[in-house]
Scaffold this motif. Sequence first.
Motif, PDB file in Angstrom:
ATOM      1  N   ARG A  38     -68.279  -9.814 -47.350  1.00  0.00           N
ATOM      2  CA  ARG A  38     -66.998  -9.399 -46.747  1.00  0.00           C
ATOM      3  C   ARG A  38     -66.971  -7.897 -46.495  1.00  0.00           C
ATOM      4  O   ARG A  38     -66.558  -7.458 -45.425  1.00  0.00           O
ATOM      5  N   ALA A  39     -67.414  -7.093 -47.444  1.00  0.00           N
ATOM      6  CA  ALA A  39     -67.459  -5.646 -47.224  1.00  0.00           C
ATOM      7  C   ALA A  39     -68.391  -5.312 -46.061  1.00  0.00           C
ATOM      8  O   ALA A  39     -68.068  -4.465 -45.217  1.00  0.00           O
ATOM      9  N   SER A  40     -69.513  -5.987 -45.986  1.00  0.00           N
ATOM     10  CA  SER A  40     -70.462  -5.737 -44.903  1.00  0.00           C
ATOM     11  C   SER A  40     -69.895  -6.139 -43.543  1.00  0.00           C
ATOM     12  O   SER A  40     -70.194  -5.503 -42.526  1.00  0.00           O
ATOM     13  N   GLN A  41     -69.074  -7.189 -43.502  1.00  0.00           N
ATOM     14  CA  GLN A  41     -68.379  -7.547 -42.265  1.00  0.00           C
ATOM     15  C   GLN A  41     -67.451  -6.417 -41.841  1.00  0.00           C
ATOM     16  O   GLN A  41     -67.440  -6.007 -40.679  1.00  0.00           O
ATOM     17  N   LEU A  42     -66.665  -5.919 -42.787  1.00  0.00           N
ATOM     18  CA  LEU A  42     -65.718  -4.839 -42.481  1.00  0.00           C
ATOM     19  C   LEU A  42     -66.423  -3.579 -42.009  1.00  0.00           C
ATOM     20  O   LEU A  42     -65.909  -2.854 -41.156  1.00  0.00           O
ATOM     21  N   ASN A  43     -67.603  -3.320 -42.566  1.00  0.00           N
ATOM     22  CA  ASN A  43     -68.359  -2.113 -42.226  1.00  0.00           C
ATOM     23  C   ASN A  43     -69.341  -2.318 -41.075  1.00  0.00           C
ATOM     24  O   ASN A  43     -70.068  -1.387 -40.724  1.00  0.00           O
ATOM     25  N   HIS A  44     -69.382  -3.516 -40.511  1.00  0.00           N
ATOM     26  CA  HIS A  44     -70.252  -3.833 -39.366  1.00  0.00           C
ATOM     27  C   HIS A  44     -71.729  -3.563 -39.668  1.00  0.00           C
ATOM     28  O   HIS A  44     -72.463  -3.048 -38.818  1.00  0.00           O
ATOM     29  N   LEU A  87     -61.559 -10.923 -52.921  1.00  0.00           N
ATOM     30  CA  LEU A  87     -61.690 -10.546 -51.509  1.00  0.00           C
ATOM     31  C   LEU A  87     -60.603  -9.555 -51.090  1.00  0.00           C
ATOM     32  O   LEU A  87     -60.880  -8.603 -50.346  1.00  0.00           O
ATOM     33  N   ALA A  88     -59.396  -9.739 -51.587  1.00  0.00           N
ATOM     34  CA  ALA A  88     -58.319  -8.790 -51.277  1.00  0.00           C
ATOM     35  C   ALA A  88     -58.660  -7.410 -51.836  1.00  0.00           C
ATOM     36  O   ALA A  88     -58.465  -6.386 -51.156  1.00  0.00           O
ATOM     37  N   LEU A  89     -59.171  -7.366 -53.069  1.00  0.00           N
ATOM     38  CA  LEU A  89     -59.545  -6.086 -53.659  1.00  0.00           C
ATOM     39  C   LEU A  89     -60.722  -5.465 -52.906  1.00  0.00           C
ATOM     40  O   LEU A  89     -60.753  -4.256 -52.670  1.00  0.00           O
ATOM     41  N   THR A  90     -61.668  -6.290 -52.503  1.00  0.00           N
ATOM     42  CA  THR A  90     -62.809  -5.805 -51.719  1.00  0.00           C
ATOM     43  C   THR A  90     -62.331  -5.111 -50.454  1.00  0.00           C
ATOM     44  O   THR A  90     -62.775  -4.009 -50.121  1.00  0.00           O
ATOM     45  N   GLU A  91     -61.419  -5.747 -49.742  1.00  0.00           N
ATOM     46  CA  GLU A  91     -60.901  -5.152 -48.513  1.00  0.00           C
ATOM     47  C   GLU A  91     -60.145  -3.867 -48.796  1.00  0.00           C
ATOM     48  O   GLU A  91     -60.309  -2.870 -48.086  1.00  0.00           O
ATOM     49  N   ALA A  92     -59.331  -3.862 -49.844  1.00  0.00           N
ATOM     50  CA  ALA A  92     -58.532  -2.675 -50.159  1.00  0.00           C
ATOM     51  C   ALA A  92     -59.416  -1.490 -50.543  1.00  0.00           C
ATOM     52  O   ALA A  92     -59.171  -0.364 -50.106  1.00  0.00           O
ATOM     53  N   HIS A 120     -66.758  -4.131 -63.001  1.00  0.00           N
ATOM     54  CA  HIS A 120     -67.977  -4.531 -62.300  1.00  0.00           C
ATOM     55  C   HIS A 120     -67.689  -4.940 -60.860  1.00  0.00           C
ATOM     56  O   HIS A 120     -68.486  -4.657 -59.960  1.00  0.00           O
ATOM     57  N   LEU A 121     -66.574  -5.609 -60.633  1.00  0.00           N
ATOM     58  CA  LEU A 121     -66.191  -5.989 -59.266  1.00  0.00           C
ATOM     59  C   LEU A 121     -66.009  -4.741 -58.401  1.00  0.00           C
ATOM     60  O   LEU A 121     -66.552  -4.664 -57.291  1.00  0.00           O
ATOM     61  N   ILE A 122     -65.274  -3.766 -58.904  1.00  0.00           N
ATOM     62  CA  ILE A 122     -65.073  -2.532 -58.141  1.00  0.00           C
ATOM     63  C   ILE A 122     -66.404  -1.798 -57.976  1.00  0.00           C
ATOM     64  O   ILE A 122     -66.704  -1.273 -56.894  1.00  0.00           O
ATOM     65  N   GLY A 123     -67.220  -1.790 -59.015  1.00  0.00           N
ATOM     66  CA  GLY A 123     -68.551  -1.184 -58.904  1.00  0.00           C
ATOM     67  C   GLY A 123     -69.389  -1.839 -57.828  1.00  0.00           C
ATOM     68  O   GLY A 123     -70.111  -1.162 -57.082  1.00  0.00           O
ATOM     69  N   LEU A 124     -69.296  -3.157 -57.708  1.00  0.00           N
ATOM     70  CA  LEU A 124     -70.033  -3.877 -56.680  1.00  0.00           C
ATOM     71  C   LEU A 124     -69.535  -3.511 -55.283  1.00  0.00           C
ATOM     72  O   LEU A 124     -70.334  -3.306 -54.365  1.00  0.00           O
ATOM     73  N   VAL A 125     -68.234  -3.398 -55.127  1.00  0.00           N
ATOM     74  CA  VAL A 125     -67.672  -3.008 -53.827  1.00  0.00           C
ATOM     75  C   VAL A 125     -68.126  -1.594 -53.470  1.00  0.00           C
ATOM     76  O   VAL A 125     -68.519  -1.331 -52.324  1.00  0.00           O
ATOM     77  N   VAL A 126     -68.111  -0.697 -54.435  1.00  0.00           N
ATOM     78  CA  VAL A 126     -68.577   0.670 -54.196  1.00  0.00           C
ATOM     79  C   VAL A 126     -70.062   0.656 -53.807  1.00  0.00           C
ATOM     80  O   VAL A 126     -70.475   1.328 -52.859  1.00  0.00           O
ATOM     81  N   ALA A 127     -70.855  -0.128 -54.524  1.00  0.00           N
ATOM     82  CA  ALA A 127     -72.297  -0.184 -54.250  1.00  0.00           C
ATOM     83  C   ALA A 127     -72.578  -0.697 -52.842  1.00  0.00           C
ATOM     84  O   ALA A 127     -73.373  -0.096 -52.107  1.00  0.00           O
ATOM     85  N   ILE A 128     -71.948  -1.793 -52.443  1.00  0.00           N
ATOM     86  CA  ILE A 128     -72.243  -2.332 -51.115  1.00  0.00           C
ATOM     87  C   ILE A 128     -71.716  -1.409 -50.025  1.00  0.00           C
ATOM     88  O   ILE A 128     -72.330  -1.260 -48.976  1.00  0.00           O
ATOM     89  N   ASN A 129     -70.600  -0.747 -50.266  1.00  0.00           N
ATOM     90  CA  ASN A 129     -70.117   0.220 -49.284  1.00  0.00           C
ATOM     91  C   ASN A 129     -71.117   1.360 -49.111  1.00  0.00           C
ATOM     92  O   ASN A 129     -71.342   1.825 -47.990  1.00  0.00           O
TER      93      ASN A 129
END
Length: 147
Positions: A38-44, A87-92, A120-129
Amino acid sequence: MSRTDVLDPAVARALSALSAAAKKGLGDPALAELVVIRASQLNHCAFCLDMHLTIARELGMSAQQLDLLAAWEEAEGVFDERERAALALTEAVTVLTDGRVPDEVYERAANHFDDRELAHLIGLVVAINNWNRVMVGRRIPPGGHES
């Protein structure tokens, strides 16, 4: 092209270590893939999408979830409440509208994840971003990854 061709090897190892630690700490490989996709979709990020969709399929994730991930909010019954909160947190965290994560989004996630899992969830979102920005910034096309 390998990750070390894109980044200094020490930086690539650090980003990889962050990603691995966050995924392990989250403890749910399928959910982790939903988040990074999902993060990768948002970031194209075509490279990361290609890689993580391959991993998700190898994990046996449903085609329906992968097909409807971009419209997860409207896909009633496809994602459970824990996945929807993640997913909501990932987008935010990815978009940071007005420079913040809305309280209701954070609280929703906190209701489904304990403090350790949430970190860990937030860490994962930061990592993929981070990975998305590197791959998009370096204009790395899809393919050539190892799952």
